[in-house]
Design a protein around this motif. Structure first.
Motif, PDB file in Angstrom:
ATOM      1  N   VAL A 139       0.979  -1.473  -0.243  1.00 19.23           N
ATOM      2  CA  VAL A 139      -0.753   0.030   0.284  1.00 19.23           C
ATOM      3  C   VAL A 139       1.168   1.024  -0.334  1.00 19.23           C
ATOM      4  O   VAL A 139       2.320   1.139   0.703  1.00 19.23           O
ATOM      5  CB  VAL A 139      -0.581   0.465   0.914  1.00 19.23           C
ATOM      6  N   PRO A 164     -10.666   7.322   4.682  1.00 16.81           N
ATOM      7  CA  PRO A 164     -11.509   6.100   4.248  1.00 16.81           C
ATOM      8  C   PRO A 164     -10.510   5.196   2.790  1.00 16.81           C
ATOM      9  O   PRO A 164     -10.419   6.575   2.168  1.00 16.81           O
ATOM     10  CB  PRO A 164     -12.701   6.278   3.830  1.00 16.81           C
ATOM     11  N   GLY A 165     -10.695   4.802   2.673  1.00 17.36           N
ATOM     12  CA  GLY A 165     -10.194   3.604   1.941  1.00 17.36           C
ATOM     13  C   GLY A 165      -8.320   3.367   1.081  1.00 17.36           C
ATOM     14  O   GLY A 165      -8.118   2.978   0.010  1.00 17.36           O
ATOM     15  N   LEU A 166      -7.492   4.140   1.827  1.00 18.50           N
ATOM     16  CA  LEU A 166      -6.561   4.650   1.648  1.00 18.50           C
ATOM     17  C   LEU A 166      -5.621   3.011   2.107  1.00 18.50           C
ATOM     18  O   LEU A 166      -4.852   2.808   1.598  1.00 18.50           O
ATOM     19  CB  LEU A 166      -5.753   5.730   2.161  1.00 18.50           C
ATOM     20  N   ASP A 168      -8.275   0.588   3.563  1.00 20.42           N
ATOM     21  CA  ASP A 168      -9.261  -0.468   3.660  1.00 20.42           C
ATOM     22  C   ASP A 168     -10.514  -0.053   2.369  1.00 20.42           C
ATOM     23  O   ASP A 168      -9.827   0.701   1.225  1.00 20.42           O
ATOM     24  CB  ASP A 168      -9.863  -0.286   4.688  1.00 20.42           C
ATOM     25  N   ASP A 169     -11.410  -0.825   1.460  1.00 22.45           N
ATOM     26  CA  ASP A 169     -11.333  -0.951   0.958  1.00 22.45           C
ATOM     27  C   ASP A 169     -12.800  -0.355   1.528  1.00 22.45           C
ATOM     28  O   ASP A 169     -14.050  -0.824   0.787  1.00 22.45           O
ATOM     29  CB  ASP A 169     -12.468  -2.475   0.437  1.00 22.45           C
ATOM     30  N   GLN A 170     -13.245   0.331   2.220  1.00 26.89           N
ATOM     31  CA  GLN A 170     -14.154   0.876   3.407  1.00 26.89           C
ATOM     32  C   GLN A 170     -14.733   3.130   2.238  1.00 26.89           C
ATOM     33  O   GLN A 170     -15.245   3.094   3.290  1.00 26.89           O
ATOM     34  CB  GLN A 170     -14.188   1.062   5.117  1.00 26.89           C
ATOM     35  N   ALA A 171     -13.642   2.891   1.439  1.00 25.50           N
ATOM     36  CA  ALA A 171     -14.229   4.351   1.451  1.00 25.50           C
ATOM     37  C   ALA A 171     -15.756   4.398   0.724  1.00 25.50           C
ATOM     38  O   ALA A 171     -15.910   3.624   0.274  1.00 25.50           O
ATOM     39  CB  ALA A 171     -13.683   4.294  -0.396  1.00 25.50           C
ATOM     40  N   GLU A 172     -16.271   4.931   1.207  1.00 25.15           N
ATOM     41  CA  GLU A 172     -17.381   5.795   0.238  1.00 25.15           C
ATOM     42  C   GLU A 172     -17.951   6.207  -0.829  1.00 25.15           C
ATOM     43  O   GLU A 172     -17.181   7.110  -0.976  1.00 25.15           O
ATOM     44  CB  GLU A 172     -18.442   6.197   1.457  1.00 25.15           C
ATOM     45  N   ILE A 173     -17.799   5.656  -1.641  1.00 25.59           N
ATOM     46  CA  ILE A 173     -18.045   6.508  -3.001  1.00 25.59           C
ATOM     47  C   ILE A 173     -19.868   6.866  -3.463  1.00 25.59           C
ATOM     48  O   ILE A 173     -21.251   5.783  -3.716  1.00 25.59           O
ATOM     49  CB  ILE A 173     -17.875   5.378  -3.989  1.00 25.59           C
TER      50      ILE A 173
END
Length: 195
Positions: A139, A164-166, A168-173
């Motif tokens: 990463v 968020p998202g850096l 993990d895959d928890q970024a909200e799009i």
């Protein structure tokens, strides 16, 4: 110990000057006239700096024995390497040499292990930590104050507060199309209820 302090760019003019991509926070110390630098590839050096100047915000250097554009172009993409005492530290306590940061454990502010710094990439806009995760994946973490909140050399760790998202895959799009679709669905439901 050796540190990469710059990379030679394109030739500038016809007298042997070259542009330098500076990779040190102390260019006046490492890239001053008279400095002798090792190179990568090694066959190109060592190079002794004859003169230097700043032109349009860019550092230009001329090396002893290089007096024309052809000689300058032959140096393109060569890394410049300075010999540095491993005990020497940057003057600013908020600055670090690459060797100090290599192999640091990276953890989040709440103690979750992210991985270990295996490489530092110096980009024009910012530096990046290349972090190897426990599963072997990598990463990239921007080395900026907002994300890397603490470097603790005694504890051998870097503390981060990643968005968020850096890591993990928890970024909200959220897109405006989704919002419009939700609004249409709500409007359709309201019509059905009134009918």
């Amino acid at each position: 110990m050796q540190l990469v302090v710059g990379r030679i760019g394109r030739a500038h003019g016809i007298k042997g000057d070259v542009t330098i991509e500076v990779r040190t926070d102390e260019p006046e110390l490492r890239l001053g006239p008279g400095a002798v630098l090792a190179t990568d590839p090694a066959a190109t050096g060592p190079l002794t700096i004859a003169s230097g100047r700043v032109h349009s915000g860019r550092l230009l250097l001329r090396f002893e024995g290089v007096s024309d554009r052809t000689g300058a172009e032959a140096l393109r993409n060569t890394l410049l390497i300075a010999e540095v005492d491993p005990e020497e530290l940057p003057e600013d306590p908020e600055e670090f040499y690459d060797h100090q940061l290599m192999d640091l454990d990276v953890v989040t502010a709440d103690g979750i292990e992210v991985g270990r710094i295996t490489e530092i990439s110096h980009l024009p806009s910012q530096d990046l930590f290349i972090v190897e995760r426990p599963d072997g994946s990598e990463v990239m973490i921007p080395f900026v104050e907002e994300i890397v909140t603490e470097i603790d050399l005694e504890e051998q760790k870097a503390v981060i507060t990643p968005p968020p998202g850096l890591i993990d895959d928890q970024a909200e799009i959220v897109s405006s199309r989704d919002a419009d679709a939700d609004a249409d669905t709500d409007a359709d439901a309201a019509e059905d209820e009134s009918a």
